[in-house]
Design a protein around this motif. Structure first.
Motif, PDB file in Angstrom:
ATOM      1  N   SER A 250     -32.330   7.843 -83.055  1.00  0.00           N
ATOM      2  CA  SER A 250     -31.663   8.469 -84.181  1.00  0.00           C
ATOM      3  C   SER A 250     -30.311   8.991 -83.699  1.00  0.00           C
ATOM      4  CB  SER A 250     -32.499   9.615 -84.761  1.00  0.00           C
ATOM      5  OG  SER A 250     -32.630  10.643 -83.814  1.00  0.00           O
TER       6      SER A 250
ATOM      7  N   ASN B 205     -27.102  11.406 -85.143  1.00  0.00           N
ATOM      8  CA  ASN B 205     -26.592  12.276 -86.195  1.00  0.00           C
ATOM      9  C   ASN B 205     -25.456  13.105 -85.612  1.00  0.00           C
ATOM     10  OD1 ASN B 205     -26.223  13.710 -88.485  1.00  0.00           O
ATOM     11  ND2 ASN B 205     -28.121  14.893 -88.360  1.00  0.00           N
ATOM     12  N   SER B 206     -24.262  12.939 -86.148  1.00  0.00           N
ATOM     13  CA  SER B 206     -23.048  13.639 -85.713  1.00  0.00           C
ATOM     14  C   SER B 206     -22.873  13.574 -84.193  1.00  0.00           C
ATOM     15  CB  SER B 206     -23.027  15.086 -86.207  1.00  0.00           C
ATOM     16  OG  SER B 206     -24.040  15.855 -85.611  1.00  0.00           O
ATOM     17  N   ARG B 207     -22.889  12.357 -83.677  1.00  0.00           N
ATOM     18  CA  ARG B 207     -22.671  12.031 -82.266  1.00  0.00           C
ATOM     19  C   ARG B 207     -23.689  12.669 -81.323  1.00  0.00           C
ATOM     20  NH1 ARG B 207     -16.595  12.135 -83.370  1.00  0.00           N
ATOM     21  NH2 ARG B 207     -16.592  14.298 -82.746  1.00  0.00           N
TER      22      ARG B 207
ATOM     23  N   GLN C   7     -23.685   4.385 -85.116  1.00  0.00           N
ATOM     24  CA  GLN C   7     -24.511   4.084 -86.280  1.00  0.00           C
ATOM     25  C   GLN C   7     -25.728   3.285 -85.830  1.00  0.00           C
ATOM     26  OE1 GLN C   7     -21.900   1.804 -88.697  1.00  0.00           O
ATOM     27  NE2 GLN C   7     -20.504   3.504 -89.101  1.00  0.00           N
TER      28      GLN C   7
END
Length: 187
Positions: free
Chosen positions: A20, A22-24, A47
């Motif tokens: 996953s 999320n925001s790097r 992504q």
């Protein structure tokens, strides 16, 4: 030098691993555990599409484009860590005074004695998720195992740096604990 419009690197996710982003902040879960790493300081897009992680940079100069492959390599090392793990083998090298090493019961630290005949006891704690153990087959060999490549390699460097020879000719005094082999765990 002109800027590249888009630079992309793709990392494939093997079966049995979930990722996953999320925001790097990338999280990788696998059979051996879970690893998390932040890439906040690098301005890239991460992504996940299907079974691929896509790392890309738009309108980057040469140094910024180099970061794309670096981040992809870090993610690939995280995937290798949660599937296979990493092992560093280290050998004791001495000319006269044999180096003695005592490993704690929880395998989280090592005590090094009799280095160059000194009475000083060197204690080296392992970083998070790293275990140290003595090799059964080979004399004067230890190995470090863990999921996070950065922690395993830093623990090996801490052991090596604790046995540096000071105030002597290092061409003659080659005593120390050196990394002899490193890579994923293969059984």
């Amino acid at each position: 030098m002109p800027k590249a419009i888009k630079s992309t690197t793709i990392v494939k996710i093997p079966p049995g691993v979930t990722c996953s982003a999320n925001s790097r902040v990338v999280r990788v879960k696998g059979p051996r555990g879970e690893l998390t790493r932040q890439f906040k300081s690098i301005q890239i897009d991460i992504q996940i599409r299907g079974k691929k992680i896509i790392v890309e940079r738009w309108w980057g100069n040469r140094k910024e484009i180099a970061c794309v492959r670096t981040v992809a390599s870090h993610i690939q090392n995280m995937i290798t860590g949660v599937t296979k793990g990493f092992r560093f083998k280290m050998r004791f090298v001495y000319a006269h005074f044999p180096i003695n090493a005592a490993i704690s019961d929880d395998k989280k630290s090592i005590e090094i004695r009799n280095f160059l005949g000194e009475k000083v006891v060197r204690r080296v704690p392992m970083l998070d998720g790293v275990t140290v153990d003595r090799s059964e087959k080979v004399k004067d060999e230890i190995f470090l195992e863990g999921n996070d490549l950065a922690n395993v390699s830093q623990s090996a460097a801490n052991i090596h740096m604790s046995t540096l020879v000071k105030n002597k000719d290092i061409r003659k005094f080659l005593d120390g604990i050196y990394v002899s082999e490193k890579g994923p765990i293969v059984d």
